[in-house]
Design an enzyme around this catalytic site. Sequence first.
Site, PDB file in Angstrom:
ATOM      1  N   TYR A  56      28.385  37.338  52.352  1.00  0.00           N
ATOM      2  CA  TYR A  56      27.516  38.020  51.402  1.00  0.00           C
ATOM      3  C   TYR A  56      26.116  38.159  52.011  1.00  0.00           C
ATOM      4  CZ  TYR A  56      31.286  36.329  48.356  1.00  0.00           C
ATOM      5  OH  TYR A  56      32.506  36.011  47.812  1.00  0.00           O
ATOM      6  N   PRO A 203      37.944  38.011  38.715  1.00  0.00           N
ATOM      7  CA  PRO A 203      38.626  37.493  37.523  1.00  0.00           C
ATOM      8  C   PRO A 203      38.725  38.491  36.385  1.00  0.00           C
ATOM      9  CG  PRO A 203      36.386  36.661  37.625  1.00  0.00           C
ATOM     10  CD  PRO A 203      36.620  37.398  38.910  1.00  0.00           C
TER      11      PRO A 203
END
Length: 284
Positions: A56, A203
């Site tokens: 990231y 998710p």
Amino acid sequence: MTSTAFRIGGDLSVRRLGFGAMHLPTEPSSARETSLAVARRAVELGITLIDTAYLYGGGANEELLAEALHPYPDGLLITTKVGVAQSGPSGEWKLSGRPEVLRDQVEQALRRLRVERIELLQLHRVDPQTPLADQVGTLRDLRTEGKIGRIGLSEVTVDELDQARRIVDIASVQNRYNLLDREHEPVLMACEAAGIAFLPWRPVAWGESGARAEVAAVAAELDATPTQVALAWLLGRSPVILPIPGTARIDHLEENLAAERLHLTRAHHDRLDRLPEPAEGSAG
């Protein structure tokens, strides 16, 4: 009653509903200031598990979290991932699980996060060009040296998990998994049987319109949002699931955390369980 806590590795207690920091902008701008505020608000709201990775921003996300939260409050776990590196003239990201790369990335993560030990360090992907034993063995050696507390894996199959567990204790697995994408159901079941934390990335995801409509219908019945229904379903799916939804907005962060208080009845679970066809065989 769904438990709101889990002990990673059997001893590190965290709130099951965590936070994924991947989406936080890190460039110097007003967006970065918002990112700092979101990270701080997450901790204020009682989140104790934050997920980041070297991938990231090449470590920029780790630096952002340190700027926002260091010195860290007691009980806060920031887990990061290594094993992906930039290479070649174009700086393309590629898997790299060579021992020297993993060692260097762990050392750099320690510096960026301003800690002496990373309590949970995860292998971002298994590098097919490097023997799994060498990759996991390097992390085991770093744990012996006191630089890692616990070891996790990401995007692994049941077989890879079994191989790794023969080398060292595995505390967590981070695979793609959500209400409408259960390809890695066998891996989740293996983690549940072994008491290994399962951190589903992505998710919350929406598939074909019929499935979205069914989730929306359940949400309307409960005066909740579809996102809250998806997260509440994950929390009820298995006691080892630790969702890490990400966002760059405080209102979405607060919405996500409210899912913890949402009660899905057995009938709701049955309706949602039927949405996708369950995966068969080993995860890919």
